[in-house]
Design a protein around this motif. Structure first.
Motif, short mmCIF file in Angstrom:
data_model
loop_
_atom_site.label_atom_id
_atom_site.label_comp_id
_atom_site.label_asym_id
_atom_site.label_seq_id
_atom_site.Cartn_x
_atom_site.Cartn_y
_atom_site.Cartn_z
N GLY A 148 0.97 -1.08 -0.11
CA GLY A 148 -0.20 -0.01 -0.03
C GLY A 148 0.90 1.18 0.00
N GLN A 149 1.92 1.12 0.71
CA GLN A 149 2.90 2.27 0.77
C GLN A 149 3.56 2.71 -0.66
N VAL A 150 3.78 1.35 -1.26
CA VAL A 150 4.49 1.66 -2.88
C VAL A 150 3.48 2.42 -3.94
N LEU A 151 2.12 1.85 -3.41
CA LEU A 151 1.15 2.25 -4.34
C LEU A 151 0.77 3.81 -4.11
N GLY A 152 1.20 4.22 -2.95
CA GLY A 152 1.00 5.69 -2.44
C GLY A 152 -0.37 5.83 -1.73
N LEU A 153 -0.79 4.93 -1.18
CA LEU A 153 -2.00 4.96 -0.08
C LEU A 153 -1.47 5.66 1.04
N LYS A 154 -2.12 6.49 1.52
CA LYS A 154 -1.88 7.46 2.71
C LYS A 154 -3.06 7.63 3.28
N GLY A 155 -3.25 8.04 4.72
CA GLY A 155 -4.45 8.62 5.41
C GLY A 155 -5.81 7.82 5.21
N VAL A 156 -6.64 8.62 4.97
CA VAL A 156 -7.77 7.97 4.92
C VAL A 156 -8.00 6.76 3.77
N ALA A 157 -7.37 7.18 2.70
CA ALA A 157 -7.46 6.17 1.48
C ALA A 157 -6.77 4.73 1.97
N LYS A 158 -5.40 5.00 2.77
CA LYS A 158 -4.95 3.65 3.27
C LYS A 158 -5.85 2.77 4.00
N TYR A 159 -6.75 3.73 4.90
CA TYR A 159 -7.68 2.79 5.87
C TYR A 159 -8.80 2.21 5.03
#
Length: 291
Positions: free
Chosen positions: A188-199
């Motif tokens: 997820g970090q590699v795909l750029g998921l952060k914050g609300v989108a990550k959850y």
């Protein structure tokens, strides 16, 4: 060197789709509906038969007079009479409205607390054990405080239902987030998921099986809390299931008391079956159980 057409070809897309399907587990084989229903129903029917026979055996043993402990036949007759009245269904509607509104509020609070505790380590250190302590605390202990805060009202009952269910929901979500594979988080970090989108797109879907288990446990706590509240707090003009059971007890009407106990049991079993359907669907989706 492969061209962009090669990468985005239908064959490559099919391969990716196949890998996704392998990760999520095989699709369920529908099978014969009647056979699946029977395999699921016969253990429950057997358990009901054994319970009824044991009940009848205790009545035959004359452990208590029949006006205090009537047999299954008399209670079934009383139950059929009760459920045929419109007042009974008004009471069921009131009780279920209280249960669902309290449970929904508990889910919202428990989800927010669960995400916050799992995200911030200092917050977990501060209140992690407190949440578990609240979960194990008997709901009846909250009623004196609820009466002081809200008097004898719907709000008092709602307060106890929410505080009884929210810790279980929060703990279920925290456990689910804790067991999300670290490799998924790195992807997820590699795909750029952060914050609300990550959850939203990674952590919460991965934690769904444990979250559903927490919801199921939270419903059990809220249902027990509500039944205790309806027996202890009589809100004027609100003839719920608990109030009707209490009235039957005051009149020494054992048949009606046992009938309402059966009603509460049936509602609990139905809700539990719905949670089991959702739980099994989520686990099959993630390949955690076989079809």
């Amino acid at each position: 060197m492969p061209t962009s057409e090669t990468v985005t070809s239908p064959k490559a897309a099919d391969q990716v789709t196949g890998l996704d399907a392998l990760e999520l587990g095989p699709k369920a084989d529908k099978g014969a509906l009647a056979g699946r229903v029977w395999r699921s129903a016969w253990p429950k029917l057997l358990a009901i038969t054994i319970a009824v026979l044991a009940w009848q055996a205790v009545v035959w043993a004359q452990w208590k007079p029949e006006y205090l402990l009537p047999g299954p036949g008399a209670v079934l007759t009383e139950l059929l009479d009760i459920i045929s009245t419109p007042d009974f269904w008004s009471g069921v509607q009131l009780t279920l409205t209280r249960a669902l509104s309290g449970f929904v509020l508990a889910v919202v609070i428990g989800t927010v607390v669960g995400v916050a505790v799992s995200r911030f380590a200092p917050l977990r250190a501060a209140i992690g054990s407190l949440i578990t302590g609240l979960q194990t605390m008997p709901s009846v202990m909250w009623f004196p405080l609820a009466i002081l805060l809200f008097q004898i009202s719907e709000s008092a009952i709602l307060f106890v239902v929410v505080i009884g269910a929210a810790p279980s929901v929060a703990n279920g979500l925290i456990s689910g987030i804790d067991y999300v594979p670290r490799t998924w988080l790195r992807v997820g970090q590699v795909l750029g998921l952060k914050g609300v989108a990550k959850y939203r797109h990674l952590i919460l879907p991965a934690a769904l099986p444990s979250f559903i288990s927490g919801l199921k446990q939270g419903w059990a706590f809220s249902w027990r809390s509500l039944m205790a509240g309806e027996l202890l707090l009589t809100v004027p003009g609100a003839l719920s299931i608990g109030v009707r059971m209490q009235n039957a007890r005051d009149l020494v009407d054992a048949q009606a008391v046992l009938s309402y106990i059966i009603v509460v049991l049936i509602i609990g079993i139905i809700i539990d079956a719905l949670f089991n359907v959702a739980d099994n669907a989520a686990r099959k989706r993630w390949g955690l159980i076989s079809n």
